[in-house]
Design a protein around this motif. Sequence first.
Motif, PDB file in Angstrom:
ATOM      1  N   ARG A 141       0.976  -1.108  -0.059  1.00 45.45           N
ATOM      2  CA  ARG A 141       0.146   0.113  -0.109  1.00 45.45           C
ATOM      3  C   ARG A 141       0.676   1.301   0.248  1.00 45.45           C
ATOM      4  N   SER A 142       2.116   1.106   0.656  1.00 44.30           N
ATOM      5  CA  SER A 142       2.941   2.172   0.817  1.00 44.30           C
ATOM      6  C   SER A 142       3.478   2.906  -0.518  1.00 44.30           C
ATOM      7  N   ARG A 143       4.018   1.451  -1.015  1.00 45.07           N
ATOM      8  CA  ARG A 143       4.353   1.812  -2.538  1.00 45.07           C
ATOM      9  C   ARG A 143       3.415   2.154  -3.525  1.00 45.07           C
ATOM     10  N   ILE A 144       2.394   1.610  -3.464  1.00 43.22           N
ATOM     11  CA  ILE A 144       1.402   2.117  -4.442  1.00 43.22           C
ATOM     12  C   ILE A 144       1.015   3.680  -4.316  1.00 43.22           C
ATOM     13  N   LYS A 145       1.228   3.999  -3.148  1.00 46.50           N
ATOM     14  CA  LYS A 145       0.948   5.630  -2.731  1.00 46.50           C
ATOM     15  C   LYS A 145       2.156   6.314  -3.190  1.00 46.50           C
ATOM     16  N   SER A 146       3.326   5.945  -2.770  1.00 48.18           N
ATOM     17  CA  SER A 146       4.505   6.614  -3.179  1.00 48.18           C
ATOM     18  C   SER A 146       4.900   6.882  -4.604  1.00 48.18           C
ATOM     19  N   GLU A 147       4.697   5.662  -5.335  1.00 48.46           N
ATOM     20  CA  GLU A 147       4.619   5.430  -6.724  1.00 48.46           C
ATOM     21  C   GLU A 147       3.511   6.154  -7.652  1.00 48.46           C
ATOM     22  N   GLY A 148       2.232   6.666  -7.053  1.00 44.07           N
ATOM     23  CA  GLY A 148       1.439   7.285  -7.616  1.00 44.07           C
ATOM     24  C   GLY A 148       0.663   6.270  -8.634  1.00 44.07           C
ATOM     25  N   ILE A 149       0.484   5.048  -8.029  1.00 42.16           N
ATOM     26  CA  ILE A 149      -0.295   4.064  -8.788  1.00 42.16           C
ATOM     27  C   ILE A 149      -1.771   4.141  -8.513  1.00 42.16           C
ATOM     28  N   ASN A 150      -2.560   4.012  -9.527  1.00 46.23           N
ATOM     29  CA  ASN A 150      -3.805   4.203  -9.412  1.00 46.23           C
ATOM     30  C   ASN A 150      -4.412   2.862  -9.060  1.00 46.23           C
ATOM     31  N   ARG A 151      -4.273   2.530  -7.668  1.00 45.21           N
ATOM     32  CA  ARG A 151      -4.818   1.262  -7.495  1.00 45.21           C
ATOM     33  C   ARG A 151      -4.970   1.430  -5.808  1.00 45.21           C
ATOM     34  N   ILE A 152      -6.202   0.599  -5.608  1.00 44.41           N
ATOM     35  CA  ILE A 152      -6.346   0.636  -4.172  1.00 44.41           C
ATOM     36  C   ILE A 152      -6.361  -0.725  -3.492  1.00 44.41           C
ATOM     37  N   LEU A 153      -5.671  -1.027  -2.337  1.00 39.25           N
ATOM     38  CA  LEU A 153      -5.310  -1.810  -1.344  1.00 39.25           C
ATOM     39  C   LEU A 153      -6.236  -1.644  -0.186  1.00 39.25           C
ATOM     40  N   SER A 154      -7.765  -2.071  -0.191  1.00 42.93           N
ATOM     41  CA  SER A 154      -8.448  -1.749   0.706  1.00 42.93           C
ATOM     42  C   SER A 154      -8.330  -2.842   2.022  1.00 42.93           C
ATOM     43  N   THR A 155      -9.012  -2.800   3.090  1.00 46.92           N
ATOM     44  CA  THR A 155      -9.003  -3.536   4.306  1.00 46.92           C
ATOM     45  C   THR A 155      -9.516  -4.873   3.951  1.00 46.92           C
ATOM     46  N   ARG A 156     -10.341  -5.027   2.876  1.00 44.77           N
ATOM     47  CA  ARG A 156     -10.894  -6.146   2.364  1.00 44.77           C
ATOM     48  C   ARG A 156      -9.947  -7.353   1.873  1.00 44.77           C
ATOM     49  N   ARG A 157      -8.594  -6.587   1.595  1.00 48.23           N
ATOM     50  CA  ARG A 157      -7.638  -7.473   1.053  1.00 48.23           C
ATOM     51  C   ARG A 157      -7.004  -8.198   2.066  1.00 48.23           C
ATOM     52  N   PHE A 158      -6.801  -7.513   3.361  1.00 53.43           N
ATOM     53  CA  PHE A 158      -6.265  -8.149   4.591  1.00 53.43           C
ATOM     54  C   PHE A 158      -7.180  -9.572   5.010  1.00 53.43           C
ATOM     55  N   GLN A 159      -8.377  -9.183   4.828  1.00 54.36           N
ATOM     56  CA  GLN A 159      -9.319 -10.551   5.222  1.00 54.36           C
ATOM     57  C   GLN A 159      -9.193 -11.595   4.054  1.00 54.36           C
ATOM     58  N   ASP A 160      -9.098 -11.013   2.890  1.00 50.01           N
ATOM     59  CA  ASP A 160      -8.783 -12.113   1.706  1.00 50.01           C
ATOM     60  C   ASP A 160      -7.416 -13.032   1.911  1.00 50.01           C
ATOM     61  N   ALA A 161      -6.616 -11.944   2.392  1.00 55.07           N
ATOM     62  CA  ALA A 161      -5.245 -12.682   2.425  1.00 55.07           C
ATOM     63  C   ALA A 161      -5.134 -13.768   3.537  1.00 55.07           C
TER      64      ALA A 161
END
Length: 181
Positions: A141-161
């Motif tokens: 999530r941190s890298r998505i934000k710092s790289e400006g990538i248009n992607r969401i890593l939501s809380t749902r993904r933690f449950q999925d993982a």
Amino acid sequence: GNADLTLSQVTGRMDAHGNWYEGKFNEAFGNGGALCIDECFRFDPCVGVLFNPMTDHQGYMPLPNHPSKTHISRHENNIILFIDNSWGQGNSFDYVASQKQDNAWLDRLDGVKVEVGYDKQIERALVGDHIDTGRMLWELRSRIKSEGINRILSTRRFQDANIWKSVGKSNGDILDKFITG
């Protein structure tokens, strides 16, 4: 909220036999209670304008279809929570179904905006015993934000993982799942 919601569904309607049917918001607005309006900026903007007198010091909800009443006065114990991701500015790459809303309504909301971020304690609980997976997702999530990538890593993904780890998937499998595409 969605573009199919009509003013009569919100405020009430009368059928062909003269029977009045209360709208979805009438009870909480007029008698006290919470209105939690999720995806509020997906409304047709014409329905969104209804919120103007509801959210300022006028304190009433119009009843355009009622046979005898013109409005409902806001109960002192009514609270309205508008929830959305787009801040009412219309659709974007992330939120394609959002509608641009009337600036008069948006102006009423400007002073009370609250941005809610991700809660690491909740996400930590959702990954269960797989804290290494949680760390991997927080880093992603941190890298998505710092790289400006248009992607969401939501809380749902933690449950999925957590579910995927429980059935034997590796962190590499999970990472591939999230970054593919």
